[in-house]
Write a protein that holds these residues in place. Sequence first.
Motif, PDB file in Angstrom:
ATOM      1  N   GLU A  18      -3.435  24.054 -32.275  1.00 29.89           N
ATOM      2  CA  GLU A  18      -3.768  22.966 -33.796  1.00 29.89           C
ATOM      3  C   GLU A  18      -1.582  22.609 -33.393  1.00 29.89           C
ATOM      4  O   GLU A  18      -1.385  22.669 -33.871  1.00 29.89           O
ATOM      5  CB  GLU A  18      -3.455  24.011 -34.906  1.00 29.89           C
ATOM      6  N   ALA A  19      -1.770  22.289 -32.462  1.00 35.03           N
ATOM      7  CA  ALA A  19      -0.332  21.452 -31.214  1.00 35.03           C
ATOM      8  C   ALA A  19       0.713  20.850 -32.753  1.00 35.03           C
ATOM      9  O   ALA A  19       1.526  20.268 -32.689  1.00 35.03           O
ATOM     10  CB  ALA A  19      -0.527  21.064 -30.018  1.00 35.03           C
ATOM     11  N   LYS A  20      -0.791  19.405 -32.834  1.00 34.79           N
ATOM     12  CA  LYS A  20      -0.188  18.484 -34.124  1.00 34.79           C
ATOM     13  C   LYS A  20       0.620  19.180 -35.568  1.00 34.79           C
ATOM     14  O   LYS A  20       1.508  18.159 -35.784  1.00 34.79           O
ATOM     15  CB  LYS A  20      -0.987  17.331 -34.062  1.00 34.79           C
ATOM     16  N   VAL A  26       3.145  27.169 -32.099  1.00 34.37           N
ATOM     17  CA  VAL A  26       2.263  26.886 -30.484  1.00 34.37           C
ATOM     18  C   VAL A  26       3.787  26.724 -29.683  1.00 34.37           C
ATOM     19  O   VAL A  26       2.659  27.899 -29.256  1.00 34.37           O
ATOM     20  CB  VAL A  26       1.978  25.372 -30.944  1.00 34.37           C
ATOM     21  N   ALA A  27       4.714  26.173 -29.811  1.00 37.01           N
ATOM     22  CA  ALA A  27       5.308  26.809 -28.791  1.00 37.01           C
ATOM     23  C   ALA A  27       5.889  27.735 -28.871  1.00 37.01           C
ATOM     24  O   ALA A  27       5.735  28.461 -27.417  1.00 37.01           O
ATOM     25  CB  ALA A  27       6.672  25.704 -29.202  1.00 37.01           C
ATOM     26  N   ILE A  60       9.756  30.477 -36.656  1.00 34.52           N
ATOM     27  CA  ILE A  60       9.514  29.372 -36.204  1.00 34.52           C
ATOM     28  C   ILE A  60       8.697  28.830 -38.387  1.00 34.52           C
ATOM     29  O   ILE A  60       8.952  27.741 -38.611  1.00 34.52           O
ATOM     30  CB  ILE A  60       7.369  29.818 -36.299  1.00 34.52           C
ATOM     31  N   GLY A  61       9.462  30.165 -39.721  1.00 38.29           N
ATOM     32  CA  GLY A  61       9.610  28.768 -40.501  1.00 38.29           C
ATOM     33  C   GLY A  61       7.713  28.987 -41.298  1.00 38.29           C
ATOM     34  O   GLY A  61       7.105  29.569 -40.287  1.00 38.29           O
ATOM     35  N   TYR A  62       7.577  28.375 -41.873  1.00 38.74           N
ATOM     36  CA  TYR A  62       5.949  28.095 -42.298  1.00 38.74           C
ATOM     37  C   TYR A  62       5.964  26.584 -42.019  1.00 38.74           C
ATOM     38  O   TYR A  62       6.890  25.582 -42.189  1.00 38.74           O
ATOM     39  CB  TYR A  62       5.869  28.155 -44.507  1.00 38.74           C
ATOM     40  N   GLU A  63       4.418  26.081 -41.226  1.00 36.20           N
ATOM     41  CA  GLU A  63       3.901  25.264 -40.730  1.00 36.20           C
ATOM     42  C   GLU A  63       2.048  25.423 -41.128  1.00 36.20           C
ATOM     43  O   GLU A  63       2.416  25.703 -41.205  1.00 36.20           O
ATOM     44  CB  GLU A  63       4.630  24.117 -39.737  1.00 36.20           C
ATOM     45  N   ASN A  64       1.510  24.517 -41.349  1.00 26.40           N
ATOM     46  CA  ASN A  64       0.011  24.046 -41.428  1.00 26.40           C
ATOM     47  C   ASN A  64      -0.356  25.003 -41.923  1.00 26.40           C
ATOM     48  O   ASN A  64      -1.339  26.376 -41.622  1.00 26.40           O
ATOM     49  CB  ASN A  64      -0.339  23.907 -40.435  1.00 26.40           C
ATOM     50  N   ASN A 108       0.596  30.184 -41.384  1.00 23.50           N
ATOM     51  CA  ASN A 108       0.782  29.456 -39.661  1.00 23.50           C
ATOM     52  C   ASN A 108      -0.092  29.110 -39.162  1.00 23.50           C
ATOM     53  O   ASN A 108      -0.800  30.185 -38.442  1.00 23.50           O
ATOM     54  CB  ASN A 108       2.217  28.895 -39.028  1.00 23.50           C
ATOM     55  N   HIS A 109      -1.751  28.474 -39.330  1.00 26.06           N
ATOM     56  CA  HIS A 109      -2.389  28.180 -38.891  1.00 26.06           C
ATOM     57  C   HIS A 109      -2.920  27.029 -37.542  1.00 26.06           C
ATOM     58  O   HIS A 109      -1.785  25.949 -37.902  1.00 26.06           O
ATOM     59  CB  HIS A 109      -3.375  27.627 -39.708  1.00 26.06           C
ATOM     60  N   PHE A 110      -2.252  27.864 -36.461  1.00 28.86           N
ATOM     61  CA  PHE A 110      -1.888  27.436 -35.471  1.00 28.86           C
ATOM     62  C   PHE A 110      -2.308  27.844 -33.666  1.00 28.86           C
ATOM     63  O   PHE A 110      -2.581  26.940 -32.493  1.00 28.86           O
ATOM     64  CB  PHE A 110      -0.604  28.319 -34.840  1.00 28.86           C
ATOM     65  N   LEU A 111      -4.122  28.247 -34.007  1.00 30.56           N
ATOM     66  CA  LEU A 111      -5.335  28.332 -33.164  1.00 30.56           C
ATOM     67  C   LEU A 111      -6.011  28.391 -34.028  1.00 30.56           C
ATOM     68  O   LEU A 111      -6.895  28.937 -35.353  1.00 30.56           O
ATOM     69  CB  LEU A 111      -5.441  29.889 -32.760  1.00 30.56           C
ATOM     70  N   THR A 112      -7.831  28.058 -32.942  1.00 34.13           N
ATOM     71  CA  THR A 112      -9.042  27.212 -33.686  1.00 34.13           C
ATOM     72  C   THR A 112      -9.718  28.325 -32.986  1.00 34.13           C
ATOM     73  O   THR A 112      -9.348  27.698 -31.269  1.00 34.13           O
ATOM     74  CB  THR A 112      -9.011  26.372 -34.820  1.00 34.13           C
TER      75      THR A 112
END
Length: 140
Positions: A18-20, A26-27, A60-64, A108-112
């Motif tokens: 979920e790179a966007k 993700v990085a 990374i902190g929080y995102e998504n 952080n939701h980063f992968l699905t």
Amino acid sequence: MTDIIIDIGGETFEAAFEAKDAPRTVARFRELLPYRDRIIHVRWSGEACWIPMGERDLSIGYENATSYPAPGQVIVHPGHVSGVSETEILVAYGPCCFASKAGQLAGNHFLTIRGDLERLAKVGRSVLWDGAKAIEFRAP
């Protein structure tokens, strides 16, 4: 599109980053690949399995962030940010409210995982009843 293969005890699943919505997460996770560990069943969160990462600082902190990942969503809790729980990765396979002994958490939701959700649920229930399994995240 398959960005990554997740192998849980010999069962493989295709997943997409979920790179966007979670670019930093993700990085950072890409830097860890291939990532191998053990996955165990959650204690408080419902139908999910998790990988405890202890005091590891992913920076990374929080995102998504979400507390309610849907089946197939993979989230990471950046433990150092909250100070409430350790760093951990959670793989939801059914209804889930991400929590710890200290209460509700967000990750952080980063992968699905986009397919084979019935098989993912079967693997999740196997972790519950049969115990920890090896897990690997790798490039396809």
